[in-house]
Design a protein around this motif. Structure first.
Motif, short mmCIF file in Angstrom:
data_model
loop_
_atom_site.label_atom_id
_atom_site.label_comp_id
_atom_site.label_asym_id
_atom_site.label_seq_id
_atom_site.Cartn_x
_atom_site.Cartn_y
_atom_site.Cartn_z
N GLN A 94 -47.56 -1.16 40.26
CA GLN A 94 -47.95 -1.33 41.66
C GLN A 94 -48.85 -2.57 41.79
N PRO A 95 -48.54 -3.50 42.68
CA PRO A 95 -49.42 -4.65 42.88
C PRO A 95 -50.72 -4.23 43.55
N ASN A 96 -51.86 -4.46 42.88
CA ASN A 96 -53.15 -4.10 43.45
C ASN A 96 -54.26 -4.69 42.58
N ALA A 97 -55.49 -4.58 43.07
CA ALA A 97 -56.64 -5.12 42.34
C ALA A 97 -57.90 -4.48 42.88
N GLN A 105 -74.28 -9.70 37.99
CA GLN A 105 -74.48 -10.01 36.57
C GLN A 105 -73.71 -9.06 35.66
N ASN A 106 -73.25 -7.94 36.19
CA ASN A 106 -72.53 -6.94 35.39
C ASN A 106 -71.24 -6.53 36.11
N ALA A 107 -70.54 -7.51 36.65
CA ALA A 107 -69.36 -7.23 37.45
C ALA A 107 -68.09 -7.35 36.60
N ALA A 108 -67.04 -6.72 37.10
CA ALA A 108 -65.72 -6.81 36.50
C ALA A 108 -64.69 -6.86 37.60
N VAL A 109 -63.63 -7.63 37.39
CA VAL A 109 -62.50 -7.66 38.31
C VAL A 109 -61.26 -7.24 37.53
N ALA A 110 -60.38 -6.51 38.20
CA ALA A 110 -59.19 -6.00 37.54
C ALA A 110 -57.98 -6.20 38.43
N ALA A 111 -56.89 -6.62 37.84
CA ALA A 111 -55.62 -6.78 38.54
C ALA A 111 -54.53 -6.05 37.77
N THR A 112 -53.57 -5.51 38.49
CA THR A 112 -52.47 -4.83 37.83
C THR A 112 -51.42 -5.85 37.39
N THR A 113 -50.62 -5.46 36.40
CA THR A 113 -49.50 -6.31 36.00
C THR A 113 -48.54 -6.47 37.16
N GLY A 114 -48.42 -5.44 38.00
CA GLY A 114 -47.56 -5.56 39.18
C GLY A 114 -48.01 -6.66 40.10
N LEU A 115 -49.32 -6.84 40.27
CA LEU A 115 -49.83 -7.90 41.13
C LEU A 115 -49.51 -9.27 40.54
N LEU A 116 -49.75 -9.43 39.24
CA LEU A 116 -49.52 -10.72 38.60
C LEU A 116 -48.04 -11.08 38.57
N GLN A 117 -47.17 -10.09 38.59
CA GLN A 117 -45.74 -10.34 38.56
C GLN A 117 -45.15 -10.52 39.95
N THR A 118 -45.84 -10.06 40.98
CA THR A 118 -45.29 -10.08 42.34
C THR A 118 -45.75 -11.30 43.13
N ASP A 122 -51.23 -19.03 44.10
CA ASP A 122 -52.15 -19.17 45.23
C ASP A 122 -52.53 -17.81 45.80
N GLU A 123 -51.55 -16.90 45.86
CA GLU A 123 -51.81 -15.56 46.37
C GLU A 123 -52.69 -14.77 45.42
N VAL A 124 -52.46 -14.89 44.12
CA VAL A 124 -53.33 -14.23 43.15
C VAL A 124 -54.75 -14.75 43.30
N ALA A 125 -54.91 -16.06 43.48
CA ALA A 125 -56.24 -16.62 43.68
C ALA A 125 -56.91 -16.03 44.91
N GLY A 126 -56.14 -15.85 45.99
CA GLY A 126 -56.71 -15.25 47.19
C GLY A 126 -57.19 -13.83 46.95
N VAL A 127 -56.39 -13.05 46.21
CA VAL A 127 -56.76 -11.67 45.92
C VAL A 127 -58.02 -11.61 45.06
N MET A 128 -58.06 -12.42 44.01
CA MET A 128 -59.23 -12.38 43.13
C MET A 128 -60.47 -12.93 43.84
N ALA A 129 -60.27 -13.90 44.74
CA ALA A 129 -61.41 -14.37 45.54
C ALA A 129 -61.93 -13.26 46.44
N HIS A 130 -61.02 -12.46 47.01
CA HIS A 130 -61.43 -11.29 47.80
C HIS A 130 -62.29 -10.36 46.96
N GLU A 131 -61.87 -10.09 45.73
CA GLU A 131 -62.64 -9.19 44.87
C GLU A 131 -64.00 -9.80 44.51
N LEU A 132 -64.04 -11.10 44.30
CA LEU A 132 -65.32 -11.76 44.01
C LEU A 132 -66.23 -11.73 45.23
#
Length: 312
Positions: A94-97, A105-118, A122-132
């Protein structure tokens, strides 16, 4: 949503936990619930991020195991003026993050393989920027504590139903019927509070993420793709842990269960419209692109587009 309103809602969630304790064990049960809630908040502060990552079988990656993905997160963190978070990949179609951690200082970001494959880069960057943006706004601690308390409310309500809460010796004036009512109403009330905490924070993270990555329309396109994928591909780990659903960028639940009666996320179309308005304000507006033909991405697999992002 301002921090005062969030604090009030978290206090309401804790109070609800105490009400469930009272329904099960009277005044003594309420005091026990208060102590448990305080202990859970302390535990959540230090360990909830590890617990959530463990629930989803997330594996940490680095420059050796996922160099392009980690480099992209590092560049976005630099733009956001944040410390480099830990980066995880979840083996889930499932594409998600989501993001987690008690502070930047103690943060983590996680993405699913479905997200990276879908998605395309540029879209992955947008998603990870949202999480940041969630990390920068200190949302991650609030979301993990909310998940812990909401999950505990459901478990405690069910415990009271099946193990005979509200007996005469508990000094509970409402009697045994209170346990039945709590088992039905408490989880719904907890979901309503989760919804109130999460929805406005998603809009803020969308805006912050668009500003970090500089491409509101890439994030808008990502949201459209993720929403479609989340409805089509079940996330069994999320179905087993519905109290964590609000942590994801798009609700991971299928909607087949009562857990999804009250969505913890704003309407995706409204989020996309807000991002398109932001793109107009930033200049260079164009309609959010439709899904493109899949192409090989910098981390392997189909990414749904051909453009490389700003990291490569």
């Amino acid at each position: 949503m301002n921090y005062m309103r969030t604090a009030v809602l978290l206090a309401g969630l804790t109070a609800l936990f105490m009400v469930v304790g009272f329904a099960i064990g009277g005044k003594g049960g309420m005091m026990v619930a208060l102590l448990v809630a305080a202990g859970m908040n302390l535990f959540s502060y230090w360990y909830a991020d590890k617990m959530v990552l463990g629930m989803y079988g997330a594996r940490e990656v680095d420059m050796r195991t996922a160099p392009e993905f980690v480099s992209m997160v590092a560049e976005l963190a630099r733009r956001a003026e944040l410390p480099m978070p830990k980066v995880y990949i979840i083996d889930n179609p499932q594409p998600n993050a989501f993001a987690t951690g008690r502070n930047p200082q103690n943060a983590a970001v996680a993405a699913t393989t479905g997200l990276l494959q879908t998605l395309n880069p540029d879209e992955v960057a947008g998603v990870m920027a949202h999480e940041l943006a969630h990390v920068k706004h200190h949302d991650t601690l609030t979301m993990t504590i909310t998940a812990s308390i909401a999950g505990a409310i459901s478990m405690l309500a069910n415990f009271g139903l099946f193990f005979g809460g509200g007996n005469r010796e508990s000094n509970n004036p409402f009697g045994g019927i209170s346990a039945i009512l709590m088992a039905i109403l408490a989880p719904i009330a907890a979901m309503v509070v989760q919804m109130a905490i999460s929805r406005s924070r998603e809009y803020e993270a969308d805006r912050g993420g668009a500003e970090i990555c500089g491409q509101p329309l890439a994030l808008a396109s990502a949201l459209a793709k993720i929403a479609g994928g989340a409805h089509a591909v079940p996330n069994y780990a999320a179905e087993a842990n519905p109290a964590t659903a609000h942590m994801f960028i798009i609700n991971p639940l299928s909607g087949a269960r009562m857990d999804n009666l009250f969505s913890t996320h704003p309407n995706t179309e409204n989020r996309i419209a807000a991002l398109e308005d932001l793109a107009r304000q930033m200049g260079g507006y164009r309609p959010a692109p439709a899904t493109a033909a899949p192409a090989r991405g910098p981390w392997g697999g189909n990414t749904g587009g051909t453009r490389r992002g700003p990291w490569g």
